[in-house]
Design a protein around this motif. Structure first.
Motif, PDB file in Angstrom:
ATOM      1  N   GLU A 278       0.832  -1.213   0.000  1.00 30.04           N
ATOM      2  CA  GLU A 278       0.000   0.000   0.000  1.00 30.04           C
ATOM      3  C   GLU A 278       0.866   1.263   0.000  1.00 30.04           C
ATOM      4  OE1 GLU A 278      -3.458   1.510  -0.716  1.00 30.04           O
ATOM      5  OE2 GLU A 278      -3.361  -0.617  -0.222  1.00 30.04           O
ATOM      6  N   GLU A 279       2.002   1.221   0.709  1.00 34.68           N
ATOM      7  CA  GLU A 279       2.905   2.378   0.754  1.00 34.68           C
ATOM      8  C   GLU A 279       3.465   2.697  -0.632  1.00 34.68           C
ATOM      9  OE1 GLU A 279       4.158  -0.486   2.995  1.00 34.68           O
ATOM     10  OE2 GLU A 279       2.335   0.126   4.022  1.00 34.68           O
ATOM     11  N   ASP A 280       3.793   1.638  -1.395  1.00 35.02           N
ATOM     12  CA  ASP A 280       4.323   1.837  -2.743  1.00 35.02           C
ATOM     13  C   ASP A 280       3.252   2.372  -3.686  1.00 35.02           C
ATOM     14  OD1 ASP A 280       6.786   0.908  -1.879  1.00 35.02           O
ATOM     15  OD2 ASP A 280       6.365  -1.159  -2.497  1.00 35.02           O
ATOM     16  N   LEU A 281       2.018   1.891  -3.523  1.00 33.78           N
ATOM     17  CA  LEU A 281       0.923   2.375  -4.357  1.00 33.78           C
ATOM     18  C   LEU A 281       0.600   3.834  -4.063  1.00 33.78           C
ATOM     19  CD1 LEU A 281      -1.494  -0.690  -4.297  1.00 33.78           C
ATOM     20  CD2 LEU A 281      -0.081   0.101  -6.201  1.00 33.78           C
ATOM     21  N   ALA A 282       0.852   4.282  -2.835  1.00 36.97           N
ATOM     22  CA  ALA A 282       0.594   5.681  -2.469  1.00 36.97           C
ATOM     23  C   ALA A 282       1.517   6.633  -3.228  1.00 36.97           C
ATOM     24  CB  ALA A 282       0.758   5.867  -0.970  1.00 36.97           C
ATOM     25  N   ASP A 283       2.654   6.126  -3.713  1.00 35.92           N
ATOM     26  CA  ASP A 283       3.593   6.957  -4.473  1.00 35.92           C
ATOM     27  C   ASP A 283       3.139   7.210  -5.909  1.00 35.92           C
ATOM     28  OD1 ASP A 283       5.222   7.081  -2.261  1.00 35.92           O
ATOM     29  OD2 ASP A 283       6.535   5.451  -2.910  1.00 35.92           O
ATOM     30  N   ILE A 284       2.131   6.447  -6.368  1.00 31.08           N
ATOM     31  CA  ILE A 284       1.638   6.609  -7.737  1.00 31.08           C
ATOM     32  C   ILE A 284       0.546   7.674  -7.744  1.00 31.08           C
ATOM     33  CG2 ILE A 284       0.474   5.462  -9.655  1.00 31.08           C
ATOM     34  CD1 ILE A 284       1.858   2.890  -8.710  1.00 31.08           C
TER      35      ILE A 284
ATOM     36  N   ASP B 295       5.989   4.054 -17.601  1.00 28.73           N
ATOM     37  CA  ASP B 295       7.404   3.868 -17.254  1.00 28.73           C
ATOM     38  C   ASP B 295       7.660   4.163 -15.784  1.00 28.73           C
ATOM     39  OD1 ASP B 295       8.022   3.122 -19.846  1.00 28.73           O
ATOM     40  OD2 ASP B 295       8.515   5.180 -20.459  1.00 28.73           O
ATOM     41  N   SER B 296       7.066   5.232 -15.243  1.00 32.09           N
ATOM     42  CA  SER B 296       7.304   5.567 -13.837  1.00 32.09           C
ATOM     43  C   SER B 296       6.650   4.550 -12.904  1.00 32.09           C
ATOM     44  CB  SER B 296       6.818   6.989 -13.519  1.00 32.09           C
ATOM     45  OG  SER B 296       5.417   7.094 -13.655  1.00 32.09           O
ATOM     46  N   VAL B 297       5.533   3.950 -13.341  1.00 31.60           N
ATOM     47  CA  VAL B 297       4.888   2.904 -12.530  1.00 31.60           C
ATOM     48  C   VAL B 297       5.800   1.683 -12.455  1.00 31.60           C
ATOM     49  CG1 VAL B 297       2.964   1.273 -12.442  1.00 31.60           C
ATOM     50  CG2 VAL B 297       2.526   3.679 -12.907  1.00 31.60           C
ATOM     51  N   VAL B 298       6.379   1.291 -13.591  1.00 36.71           N
ATOM     52  CA  VAL B 298       7.292   0.139 -13.604  1.00 36.71           C
ATOM     53  C   VAL B 298       8.504   0.420 -12.729  1.00 36.71           C
ATOM     54  CG1 VAL B 298       8.829  -1.230 -15.067  1.00 36.71           C
ATOM     55  CG2 VAL B 298       6.505  -0.739 -15.822  1.00 36.71           C
TER      56      VAL B 298
ATOM     57  N   SER C  75      -7.161 -16.831  -0.738  1.00 42.17           N
ATOM     58  CA  SER C  75      -7.099 -15.378  -0.861  1.00 42.17           C
ATOM     59  C   SER C  75      -6.566 -15.017  -2.234  1.00 42.17           C
ATOM     60  CB  SER C  75      -6.252 -14.775   0.254  1.00 42.17           C
ATOM     61  OG  SER C  75      -5.033 -14.309  -0.176  1.00 42.17           O
ATOM     62  N   ARG C  76      -7.101 -13.941  -2.782  1.00 46.15           N
ATOM     63  CA  ARG C  76      -6.604 -13.426  -4.054  1.00 46.15           C
ATOM     64  C   ARG C  76      -6.768 -11.918  -4.016  1.00 46.15           C
ATOM     65  NH1 ARG C  76      -8.736 -16.395  -8.669  1.00 46.15           N
ATOM     66  NH2 ARG C  76      -6.943 -17.689  -8.299  1.00 46.15           N
ATOM     67  N   GLU C  77      -5.703 -11.223  -4.372  1.00 46.43           N
ATOM     68  CA  GLU C  77      -5.730  -9.765  -4.453  1.00 46.43           C
ATOM     69  C   GLU C  77      -5.338  -9.364  -5.856  1.00 46.43           C
ATOM     70  OE1 GLU C  77      -4.351  -6.744  -1.450  1.00 46.43           O
ATOM     71  OE2 GLU C  77      -3.460  -8.600  -0.673  1.00 46.43           O
ATOM     72  N   LEU C  78      -5.984  -8.323  -6.352  1.00 49.96           N
ATOM     73  CA  LEU C  78      -5.671  -7.795  -7.661  1.00 49.96           C
ATOM     74  C   LEU C  78      -5.570  -6.284  -7.545  1.00 49.96           C
ATOM     75  CD1 LEU C  78      -6.681  -8.707 -11.079  1.00 49.96           C
ATOM     76  CD2 LEU C  78      -7.527  -6.497 -10.365  1.00 49.96           C
ATOM     77  N   VAL C  79      -4.495  -5.735  -8.062  1.00 50.53           N
ATOM     78  CA  VAL C  79      -4.334  -4.286  -8.137  1.00 50.53           C
ATOM     79  C   VAL C  79      -4.352  -3.935  -9.614  1.00 50.53           C
ATOM     80  CG1 VAL C  79      -2.773  -2.341  -7.785  1.00 50.53           C
ATOM     81  CG2 VAL C  79      -3.087  -4.028  -5.977  1.00 50.53           C
ATOM     82  N   ALA C  80      -5.282  -3.059  -9.999  1.00 51.25           N
ATOM     83  CA  ALA C  80      -5.416  -2.615 -11.385  1.00 51.25           C
ATOM     84  C   ALA C  80      -4.995  -1.155 -11.464  1.00 51.25           C
ATOM     85  CB  ALA C  80      -6.862  -2.773 -11.846  1.00 51.25           C
ATOM     86  N   ILE C  81      -4.082  -0.858 -12.372  1.00 56.60           N
ATOM     87  CA  ILE C  81      -3.652   0.516 -12.619  1.00 56.60           C
ATOM     88  C   ILE C  81      -4.065   0.843 -14.048  1.00 56.60           C
ATOM     89  CG2 ILE C  81      -1.708   2.106 -12.734  1.00 56.60           C
ATOM     90  CD1 ILE C  81      -0.311   0.318 -10.681  1.00 56.60           C
TER      91      ILE C  81
END
Length: 151
Positions: free
Chosen positions: A33-39, A47-50, A86-92
């Motif tokens: 979650e901390e890393d996703l907060a940087d997006i 490119d910046s997401v990768v 359990s399964r989690e998916l993060v979609a950007i």
């Protein structure tokens, strides 16, 4: 004799208990979650997401519309069929220019379990080696194929 029998029964009982204990396996990767907060939507690009959170597990098929990070935990108990616990998916999501438009997180509680699998189109040549293919055509030709009827 009774002591040896009790020891054997105890050993068998311990083995049965160990065989039935669950084994959890983790597959895939979902960013913290901390890393996703940087997006930042509207600012970050593909490119910046990768660079920030790494390569996605999958990406959108149509127009490379998004990145998908998937993580599953599968529990196996003895000889029973494995079960996804359990399964989690993060979609950007990205717009046409490649800028982030949104970040979403989904879990099993958000819907039904969808089995993830790669579908591969099979070919009729699947189990045939080159030699088998070559020799398999021998019966398809007759002498009439090689004789010119006009001569």
């Amino acid at each position: 004799m009774k002591l040896a029998l009790k020891s054997t029964a105890l050993a068998v009982g311990m083995a049965l208990i160990a065989a039935c204990s669950p084994i959890d396996r983790k597959h895939g990767y979902v960013p913290l979650e901390e890393d996703l907060a940087d997006i930042v939507p509207g600012v970050d690009t593909r490119d910046s997401v990768v660079e920030t959170i790494g390569e996605p597990s999958a990406s959108g098929v149509l127009n490379a519309s998004g990145f998908y990070y998937v993580e599953s935990v599968i529990r196996q108990r003895g000889g029973l069929e494995p079960k996804t616990i359990s399964r989690e998916l993060v979609a950007i999501n990205f717009n046409d220019t490649g800028t982030v438009t949104g970040v979403q997180r989904f879990g099993l509680e958000d819907g039904r379990v969808i089995p993830l699998q790669r579908r591969v189109t099979s070919s009729s040549l699947e189990d045939k080696t080159f030699l088998r293919q070559l020799l398999g055509n021998l019966g398809n030709f007759g002498p009439g194929n090689f004789i010119d009827a006009d001569n």
